[in-house]
Design a protein around this motif. Structure first.
Motif, PDB file in Angstrom:
ATOM      1  N   ARG A 142      44.205  38.994  35.506  1.00 40.91           N
ATOM      2  CA  ARG A 142      44.844  37.995  35.348  1.00 40.91           C
ATOM      3  C   ARG A 142      45.783  37.350  36.332  1.00 40.91           C
ATOM      4  N   PHE A 143      46.429  38.240  37.173  1.00 47.30           N
ATOM      5  CA  PHE A 143      47.348  37.598  38.281  1.00 47.30           C
ATOM      6  C   PHE A 143      46.515  36.672  39.222  1.00 47.30           C
ATOM      7  N   LEU A 144      45.110  37.147  39.402  1.00 49.58           N
ATOM      8  CA  LEU A 144      44.260  36.416  40.393  1.00 49.58           C
ATOM      9  C   LEU A 144      43.917  35.277  39.688  1.00 49.58           C
ATOM     10  N   ARG A 145      43.674  35.344  38.420  1.00 50.24           N
ATOM     11  CA  ARG A 145      43.580  33.678  37.719  1.00 50.24           C
ATOM     12  C   ARG A 145      44.893  32.709  37.663  1.00 50.24           C
ATOM     13  N   GLN A 146      45.886  33.454  37.811  1.00 48.22           N
ATOM     14  CA  GLN A 146      46.888  32.581  37.895  1.00 48.22           C
ATOM     15  C   GLN A 146      47.175  32.199  39.383  1.00 48.22           C
ATOM     16  N   GLU A 147      46.403  32.670  40.140  1.00 48.83           N
ATOM     17  CA  GLU A 147      46.815  32.677  41.550  1.00 48.83           C
ATOM     18  C   GLU A 147      48.213  33.195  42.352  1.00 48.83           C
ATOM     19  N   ASN A 148      48.442  34.161  41.656  1.00 49.26           N
ATOM     20  CA  ASN A 148      49.780  34.967  41.751  1.00 49.26           C
ATOM     21  C   ASN A 148      49.289  36.426  42.555  1.00 49.26           C
ATOM     22  N   TYR A 149      49.048  36.219  43.997  1.00 44.79           N
ATOM     23  CA  TYR A 149      48.193  37.290  44.745  1.00 44.79           C
ATOM     24  C   TYR A 149      49.268  38.331  44.937  1.00 44.79           C
ATOM     25  N   LYS A 150      50.601  38.174  45.207  1.00 37.41           N
ATOM     26  CA  LYS A 150      51.427  39.236  45.294  1.00 37.41           C
ATOM     27  C   LYS A 150      51.675  40.277  43.971  1.00 37.41           C
ATOM     28  N   ARG A 207      26.662  39.528  42.036  1.00 40.15           N
ATOM     29  CA  ARG A 207      26.451  39.125  40.875  1.00 40.15           C
ATOM     30  C   ARG A 207      27.345  39.452  39.790  1.00 40.15           C
ATOM     31  N   LYS A 208      27.944  40.497  39.732  1.00 38.98           N
ATOM     32  CA  LYS A 208      28.938  40.789  38.787  1.00 38.98           C
ATOM     33  C   LYS A 208      30.365  40.224  39.004  1.00 38.98           C
ATOM     34  N   LEU A 234      33.094  36.825  36.673  1.00 36.51           N
ATOM     35  CA  LEU A 234      34.624  36.795  36.515  1.00 36.51           C
ATOM     36  C   LEU A 234      35.249  35.411  36.539  1.00 36.51           C
ATOM     37  N   ASN A 235      34.421  34.546  36.993  1.00 34.27           N
ATOM     38  CA  ASN A 235      34.951  32.928  37.267  1.00 34.27           C
ATOM     39  C   ASN A 235      36.303  33.239  38.036  1.00 34.27           C
ATOM     40  N   ARG A 252      38.053  36.127  51.686  1.00 30.75           N
ATOM     41  CA  ARG A 252      38.578  37.383  51.730  1.00 30.75           C
ATOM     42  C   ARG A 252      39.230  37.992  50.640  1.00 30.75           C
ATOM     43  N   ARG A 253      39.748  37.130  49.757  1.00 28.74           N
ATOM     44  CA  ARG A 253      39.963  37.842  48.373  1.00 28.74           C
ATOM     45  C   ARG A 253      38.837  38.225  47.441  1.00 28.74           C
ATOM     46  N   ARG A 254      37.916  37.257  47.645  1.00 26.51           N
ATOM     47  CA  ARG A 254      36.476  37.444  46.943  1.00 26.51           C
ATOM     48  C   ARG A 254      35.874  38.789  47.538  1.00 26.51           C
ATOM     49  N   TRP A 255      36.066  38.977  48.811  1.00 25.27           N
ATOM     50  CA  TRP A 255      35.342  40.085  49.439  1.00 25.27           C
ATOM     51  C   TRP A 255      36.265  41.264  49.089  1.00 25.27           C
TER      52      TRP A 255
END
Length: 139
Positions: free
Chosen positions: A101-109, A63-64, A68-69, A76-79
């Protein structure tokens, strides 16, 4: 003095112990919760109770996470995010501002790298942090 009109032992104990959803210190300094349940070091609870607690905690972490949107992340990243919230609490996870912030930008590295630049990774649970950052990187 009038005698209480309890119809069962359960009713008597319910009246005498009261009920608390929160764990508190009783008058003797013992962690207590529910209807007078003492949480003593080494005491046990049945497996089904631990499973209920786990299910509740996991639902809260999910739920939390939803706040975070970050729904665009792969499963797996949500996990990884939910697992971090589960371990660190929501406030602890929100402290990973650059990672988020990087996750929102889809910058996973860079998100994975930022995860490792933390007390969590360096001191608390380094092996877990390494596994989680690798999952974040690979997706």
């Amino acid at each position: 003095m009038d005698q209480p009109s309890h119809k069962s032992l359960h009713e008597l104990l319910d009246a005498e112990e009261g009920y608390s959803k929160k764990i508190y210190l009783d008058t003797n300094g013992v962690l207590t919760g529910g209807r007078g349940h003492a949480f003593m070091e080494g005491s046990t609870l049945p497996d089904f109770i631990w499973e209920l607690i786990f299910d509740h905690d996991l639902s809260e972490a999910q739920r939390k996470f939803d706040l975070l949107n970050l729904g665009h992340l792969s499963e797996r990243r949500r996990w990884v995010c939910v697992a971090m919230i589960f371990q660190l609490g929501f406030g602890g996870f929100k402290g990973f501002e650059r990672t988020i912030r990087f996750l929102r930008q889809e910058n996973y590295k860079d998100a994975a790298t930022e995860m490792l630049d933390s007390v969590w990774a360096k001191n608390d649970t380094p092996e877990r942090a390494l596994r989680m950052s690798e999952m974040m990187l690979v997706g």
